[in-house]
Scaffold this motif. Structure first.
Motif, PDB file in Angstrom:
ATOM      1  N   SER A 185       2.292   8.178  -6.920  1.00 26.76           N
ATOM      2  CA  SER A 185       1.786   9.726  -7.182  1.00 26.76           C
ATOM      3  C   SER A 185       2.762  10.745  -6.772  1.00 26.76           C
ATOM      4  CB  SER A 185       0.571  10.054  -6.082  1.00 26.76           C
ATOM      5  OG  SER A 185       0.289  11.301  -5.811  1.00 26.76           O
ATOM      6  N   ARG A 221       2.179   1.647  -3.323  1.00 19.47           N
ATOM      7  CA  ARG A 221       1.382   2.256  -4.453  1.00 19.47           C
ATOM      8  C   ARG A 221       1.125   3.488  -4.353  1.00 19.47           C
ATOM      9  NH1 ARG A 221      -4.380  -1.024  -4.542  1.00 19.47           N
ATOM     10  NH2 ARG A 221      -4.443   0.539  -6.567  1.00 19.47           N
ATOM     11  N   GLU A 222       1.277   4.148  -3.023  1.00 21.16           N
ATOM     12  CA  GLU A 222       0.973   5.437  -2.911  1.00 21.16           C
ATOM     13  C   GLU A 222       2.064   6.414  -3.516  1.00 21.16           C
ATOM     14  OE1 GLU A 222       0.945   6.243   1.289  1.00 21.16           O
ATOM     15  OE2 GLU A 222      -1.256   5.180   1.635  1.00 21.16           O
ATOM     16  N   ASN A 232       2.276  12.298  -3.089  1.00 21.72           N
ATOM     17  CA  ASN A 232       2.802  11.509  -2.223  1.00 21.72           C
ATOM     18  C   ASN A 232       4.311  11.317  -2.102  1.00 21.72           C
ATOM     19  OD1 ASN A 232       0.217  10.929  -1.186  1.00 21.72           O
ATOM     20  ND2 ASN A 232      -0.013   9.255  -2.540  1.00 21.72           N
ATOM     21  N   LYS A 265       5.874  12.511   1.517  1.00 18.26           N
ATOM     22  CA  LYS A 265       6.601  11.576   2.205  1.00 18.26           C
ATOM     23  C   LYS A 265       8.260  11.628   1.879  1.00 18.26           C
ATOM     24  CE  LYS A 265       2.884   8.310   2.165  1.00 18.26           C
ATOM     25  NZ  LYS A 265       2.512   8.159   3.430  1.00 18.26           N
ATOM     26  N   GLN A 286       0.872  -1.220   0.174  1.00 23.14           N
ATOM     27  CA  GLN A 286       0.167  -0.051  -0.095  1.00 23.14           C
ATOM     28  C   GLN A 286       0.783   1.239   0.158  1.00 23.14           C
ATOM     29  OE1 GLN A 286      -3.505   0.250  -0.192  1.00 23.14           O
ATOM     30  NE2 GLN A 286      -3.158  -2.037  -0.634  1.00 23.14           N
ATOM     31  N   GLU A 287       1.758   1.314   0.877  1.00 21.37           N
ATOM     32  CA  GLU A 287       2.681   2.243   0.923  1.00 21.37           C
ATOM     33  C   GLU A 287       3.530   2.588  -0.663  1.00 21.37           C
ATOM     34  OE1 GLU A 287       6.622   3.822   3.388  1.00 21.37           O
ATOM     35  OE2 GLU A 287       6.745   2.084   2.387  1.00 21.37           O
TER      36      GLU A 287
END
Length: 399
Positions: free
Chosen positions: A21, A17-18, A24, A28, A14-15
């Motif tokens: 973008s 995949r983010e 993101n 991050k 999930q991280e």
């Protein structure tokens, strides 16, 4: 150890995949490394790679050199991670370098540059000319777009990017840091080749591909210049124009600040420090001995190496011809060294003298490093070893 992940809802997946973008990635300060080439560029740039995802058809042994956890996932999960219709067989997740303070004598200000390939080319060109800091006039600026990384050939991993919400904020920051702002525009009142630089660090503005440098930045610029062209072509590709401007302004900057650059150059700093260390050792040795610091250091080296010839002494200590003869004469007369078959060795008397004077050497070192903690001393030793090794690499490199 390789772990298999087969669920899309896995937190690591999930991280990852983010990070497909830009928003993101910027938020991050993390990025995706797509493919082996980007992984290798990141490793070379000493980027912190946290882990790597590979397809089930990839051999995990091929990735052990990265020394990070390896996760095998399905083709479908990898496509979800990258949000692409095509399969990328390996994807790494790494921490980025960005938004640190700038301090170099030349920076690039990217004013609303949009094209991802152009951004990569600009970063690569800037890095080739020793530029490590880039300032962007939009907070969403992302040097870690896959296309940008590829266009920069990994140079995007080696530079610092500082972002601002508005052009005026970026210019104000640079002016507070003492930079002179130089913008290029077809409306520039002077040619780039005739510009007279001040003795201040330079911030070169790179403008948008279509509209050029914004009016806000032009109003705040210290100099607005144009690149002269012989043909009817009105403008150059922003990457090409940037390379031309960097080359000419870098040359002008060096000529303008040559005296200051000489004073602060690594070679001069090391040479001055070396001379001062020698002088400090000599002062203390003269209190108890007739020998110079170089002679004692030579005995130390000779004790460690067992034997040295005159050519090796010349290279390490910089004494040649008559100077070398004078340097060695006293050592021979006092029977501190002897020569057999062109090889010079330390004698028993030399070892005893070295043992007697060693406390003086240590005392001088303590005085020179008196405000250093043990950690400081170890760090200094580490840095010196790195410098020595890099010098060896340079001198032994063959194209």
């Amino acid at each position: 150890m390789v772990e298999i992940i087969n669920k899309l809802k896995n937190p690591l997946v999930q991280e990852a995949r983010e990070l497909s973008s830009s928003n993101n990635r910027v938020l991050k300060n993390k990025l995706q490394l797509r493919g082996v080439e980007q992984l290798l560029w990141a490793k070379q740039a000493k980027l912190k790679i946290n882990h790597i995802f590979i397809t089930q058809n990839e051999n995990p042994e091929d990735y052990k050199g990265f020394l990070v956890p390896i996760y095998q996932v399905s083709d479908g999960i990898l496509k979800k991670i990258t949000e692409t219709n095509y399969l990328i067989p390996c994807v790494g997740i790494a921490d980025g370098y960005s938004n640190k303070d700038v301090s170099d004598d030349f920076v690039l200000l990217l004013d609303n540059v949009k094209d991802r390939g152009n951004i990569g080319t600009i970063i690569r060109t800037g890095k080739a000319y020793g530029i490590n800091n880039f300032v962007a006039t939009n907070k969403e600026f992302d040097p870690y777009v896959p296309k940008t990384i590829d266009a920069s050939r990994g140079a995007a991993f080696k530079v610092n990017v500082r972002r601002y919400e508005k052009p005026n904020d970026a210019v104000s920051y640079l002016k507070e840091k003492g930079y002179q702002i130089i913008a290029t525009s077809p409306r520039g009142k002077s040619l780039q080749s005739t510009l007279h630089l001040e003795k201040k660090p330079v911030a070169l503005v790179v403008g948008n591909e279509t509209s050029g440098v914004s009016e806000e930045v032009l109003q705040e610029a210290d100099h607005i210049i144009q690149i002269p062209m012989y043909t009817s072509i009105e403008s150059l590709n922003v990457g090409v124009a940037t390379g031309i401007s960097i080359y000419e302004l870098r040359l002008k900057e060096v000529l303008t600040m040559l005296a200051e650059k000489i004073i602060s150059s690594l070679g001069r700093e090391v040479n001055v420090t070396s001379q001062l260390i020698r002088r400090a050792i000599n002062v203390k040795l003269k209190e108890v001995s007739e020998f110079t610091g170089d002679q004692i250091i030579f005995l130390m080296v000779l004790k460690r190496e067992s034997q040295m010839n005159e050519e090796q002494i010349e290279k390490q200590f910089g004494y040649f011809g008559d100077e070398l003869e004078a340097f060695m004469k006293r050592l021979y007369e006092q029977n501190l060294v002897k020569k057999e078959n062109e090889e010079i060795e330390i004698t028993k008397d030399g070892e005893e003298l070295l043992a007697k004077l060693w406390p003086v050497q240590e005392k001088v070192e303590d005085l020179i490093l008196q405000d250093f903690t043990q950690e400081d001393k170890q760090a200094l030793k580490t840095y010196l070893e790195k410098i020595k090794q890099n010098c060896i690499n340079v001198t032994e490199y063959k194209a």
